[in-house]
Structure formats: structure tokens, C-alpha cells
Scaffold this active site. Structure first.
Site, short mmCIF file in Angstrom:
data_model
loop_
_atom_site.label_atom_id
_atom_site.label_comp_id
_atom_site.label_asym_id
_atom_site.label_seq_id
_atom_site.Cartn_x
_atom_site.Cartn_y
_atom_site.Cartn_z
N GLY A 22 0.20 -6.02 5.06
CA GLY A 22 1.23 -6.78 4.54
C GLY A 22 1.98 -7.95 4.37
O GLY A 22 3.58 -7.70 4.28
N ALA A 23 1.25 -8.78 5.03
CA ALA A 23 1.53 -9.94 5.89
C ALA A 23 2.11 -11.74 4.92
O ALA A 23 2.45 -12.29 5.06
CB ALA A 23 1.04 -10.58 6.63
N ASN A 24 2.19 -10.86 3.12
CA ASN A 24 1.93 -12.09 2.34
C ASN A 24 3.29 -12.56 2.13
O ASN A 24 3.63 -13.50 1.26
CB ASN A 24 1.11 -11.83 1.32
CG ASN A 24 1.93 -10.78 0.25
OD1 ASN A 24 1.48 -9.52 0.24
ND2 ASN A 24 1.99 -10.74 -0.53
N GLY A 26 7.65 -11.37 2.77
CA GLY A 26 8.80 -10.41 3.74
C GLY A 26 8.92 -11.02 4.64
O GLY A 26 8.69 -11.36 5.67
N ILE A 27 9.28 -9.72 5.36
CA ILE A 27 9.15 -9.82 7.22
C ILE A 27 7.37 -9.38 7.84
O ILE A 27 7.40 -10.22 8.61
CB ILE A 27 10.01 -8.25 7.81
CG1 ILE A 27 10.81 -7.95 7.32
CG2 ILE A 27 9.54 -7.62 9.18
CD1 ILE A 27 11.72 -6.62 7.05
N GLY A 28 6.33 -8.75 7.12
CA GLY A 28 5.09 -9.64 7.51
C GLY A 28 4.88 -10.42 7.52
O GLY A 28 4.10 -11.12 8.30
N SER A 146 12.23 3.32 9.38
CA SER A 146 13.67 2.56 8.45
C SER A 146 14.94 3.40 8.89
O SER A 146 14.67 4.57 9.28
CB SER A 146 13.51 2.56 7.46
OG SER A 146 14.36 2.54 6.82
N TYR A 171 11.65 8.19 -0.41
CA TYR A 171 11.47 7.65 0.50
C TYR A 171 11.63 7.34 1.71
O TYR A 171 11.04 7.77 2.65
CB TYR A 171 12.38 6.50 0.38
CG TYR A 171 12.16 4.79 1.34
CD1 TYR A 171 10.76 3.95 1.17
CD2 TYR A 171 13.33 4.28 1.89
CE1 TYR A 171 10.83 2.61 2.38
CE2 TYR A 171 13.82 3.86 2.46
CZ TYR A 171 12.26 2.73 3.12
OH TYR A 171 12.36 1.50 3.60
#
Length: 298
Positions: A22-24, A26-28, A146, A171
Site C-alpha cells: 500500500g505504498a502508493n 498515505g502512510i505507505g 490501530s 474494522y
């Protein structure tokens, strides 16, 4: 380190290889930027090739020497997870796997294999991918939790949400599963005599793409809350500490040090008793093997 870990405390990473899921965005994305700035090679493991390529271009514009590559990875499809894992195993060994990708409170959706999306992506996809590639990781495996895990309970009776669907409860359960997985993974790695360690982290409350499914009034209010919450860049600090911090041990759980662990520099975070319950962790491990068909062999 000044009363907590920030991006400034990340040491040189020259010659080290990372995968960030998920690096594209936000945090990633922020984690990847810091790692390449310190000299690391980072593999962006993402579902959308176009978005991954755009992210790599943005990073390269800022850091022309950035050493980046792309790995197709859709955690909502275990078959595609297997394909991604095969590509990882055919490439040079990794120093660190950062399990960052996740989804938060979407409308009811199912994975390719028919499980509720949040549990399917946040836990089952992460479990399967890690289970297939852990032997190729030499140093650390990071699992993102989380503060929402504190209200989570494990309910295996309706994993497809056929009887009811409450997005926040689902979640919370997925985030409790993340921490149970991290703790059990680290225990099993240690028992197997492996030097690789599993470490947990959470970003506090960070204003990232994950907030896009908030109800309309809350989504409009998030800019007003900005002074109290983490930015994506600051929310990346616990992940960076988990992935690179010098004084981190297997089984540690890291997060912001501010009030309620919402924002601030990174340091030790508080996990619930349930999140460290060995019986719950063993049961989740067993169920995850059954549901994914992936046995990590630990």
C-alpha cells in the site's frame, strides 16, 4: 532520539531492501519517501499499477536517486497474493517487510474468496502474503495495527457478514487480528530459531485516504481536526521506528506518544490484554490457515 522517534531518527539504509504494501498513498507513501531518502531500495507492493507508477514518479521527482520498483499485490485475492509472493521469492532477499496496506470502514464488500473486505484484506491477505514470503525476510516483519483494536472482538461465526454488517466493528476486529497475528508470528519465529522479528505499530489518528469512507458530516469536519491529528508524514513515524529503529525488539508495539496515542512522536504503545492473549492468537493462526490455504510452516 528526542523523547520519541521521528523520521529524523531513521539511520542510513544503504544496501537494504524493503517491501512496503500500500505504498502508493498515505502512510505507505511517506514511509517509502523516507526510506529511499536514506538509501534503501523499496518495492511498492500495490493493487493499482497506475497509481504505483505515479507515486514512484513523485518520489523520483523529489529524490532523483530513488531506488524503487513495483510489485502487483491485491490483498483481496489470495490467488493474486500467491502470484506476488512467487515474484518476491524469485528476487533478492529482503531486509524488511512492511505490512501497511489496509481498508477502513467501506460499504459492505467481499473479497475474491468471499470474506468481508476488512478482515479479508487487513488480516487474511496480510497473513497469506507474510506466510508465503517470511522465509525470504532477514530482519523484520512489520504489521500495522490501530488504536481501534481496543474495541475489537474476534467473531468467526459470520466472516462474510451475511447476518449483519457494522463497518466500524468489522474494522476493529481486523485490527485486533493484526496484533494477534504479529504476536504469534514473533513467537513462532523465535521458537524456530529465526533472527527475523515481528513488530507491531499504529499511526494514531492520521488524516489519510483511509478516511474517505467516513460518514459525510465527519468527512467534512476532518480539516477542522487537523491540528489534533497526525498528518500522513507524522503517522509514518511508528512504522519507520518499527522498520528501522535501533532499540526495537520482536513483539514490540509502537505508536504516537501524545494524548490517547492520537498524535506525536513514536514510542511504546499500549495493546489490550486480548491482543496479547496466546490462546486467541493460536486460534486465529489456525483459522487463518484454514481460510487462506496458506500454512507459514512455523
Amino acid at each position: 532520539m528526542r523523547n520519541g522517534f521521528t523520521a529524523d531518527d531513521v539511520p542510513t539504509q544503504t544496501g537494504r531492501r524493503f517491501i512496503v504494501t500500500g505504498a502508493n498513498a498515505g502512510i505507505g507513501f511517506e514511509v517509502t519517501k523516507v526510506l529511499v531518502a536514506r538509501g534503501a531500495h523499496v518495492v511498492l507492493a500495490c493493487r493499482d499499477a497506475n497509481r504505483a507508477e505515479a507515486a514512484m514518479q513523485r518520489i523520483a521527482d523529489e529524490f532523483p536517486a530513488a531506488d524503487l520498483s513495483f510489485l502487483p499485490l491485491d490483498l483481496a485475492d489470495i490467488d493474486q497474493v500467491r502470484d506476488a509472493a512467487q515474484a518476491v521469492l524469485a528476487a533478492p532477499r529482503l531486509d524488511v517487510l512492511v505490512n501497511n496496506a489496509g481498508v477502513m470502514i467501506p460499504p459492505k464488500t467481499l473479497t475474491k474468496q468471499g470474506y468481508e473486505l476488512q478482515f479479508g484484506v487487513n488480516h487474511l491477505g496480510t497473513f497469506a502474503f507474510t506466510g508465503l514470503v517470511h522465509g525470504h525476510v532477514d530482519d523484520r516483519i512489520v504489521v500495522t495495527g490501530s488504536i481501534a483494536h481496543k474495541g475489537g472482538t474476534m467473531d468467526y461465526s459470520d466472516l462474510v457478514a451475511s447476518r449483519s454488517y457494522h463497518n466500524w466493528q468489522r474494522y476493529q476486529m481486523s485490527k485486533l487480528a493484526n496484533l494477534l497475528f504479529m504476536v504469534e508470528l514473533d513467537r513462532r519465529l523465535s521458537t524456530a530459531g529465526r533472527a527475523t522479528q515481528a513488530i507491531g505499530c499504529h499511526p494514531g489518528v492520521a488524516l489519510t485516504e483511509l478516511t474517505r469512507h467516513l460518514p459525510f458530516p465527519l468527512r467534512n469536519m476532518t480539516p477542522l481536526a487537523t491540528p489534533f491529528f497526525n498528518s500522513a508524514a507524522h503517522g509514518a513515524w511508528p512504522t519507520l521506528q518499527a522498520a528501522t529503529g535501533a532499540n526495537v525488539q520482536g513483539g514490540d508495539y509502537l505508536g504516537p506518544q501524545g494524548l490517547g496515542e492520537i498524535s506525536g512522536r513514536s514510542g511504546p504503545a499500549r495493546a489490550t490484554r486480548a491482543a496479547r492473549d496466546p490462546k486467541l492468537a493460536r486460534e486465529l493462526w489456525r483459522r487463518s490457515i484454514e481460510l487462506t490455504g496458506v500454512d507459514p510452516g512455523l
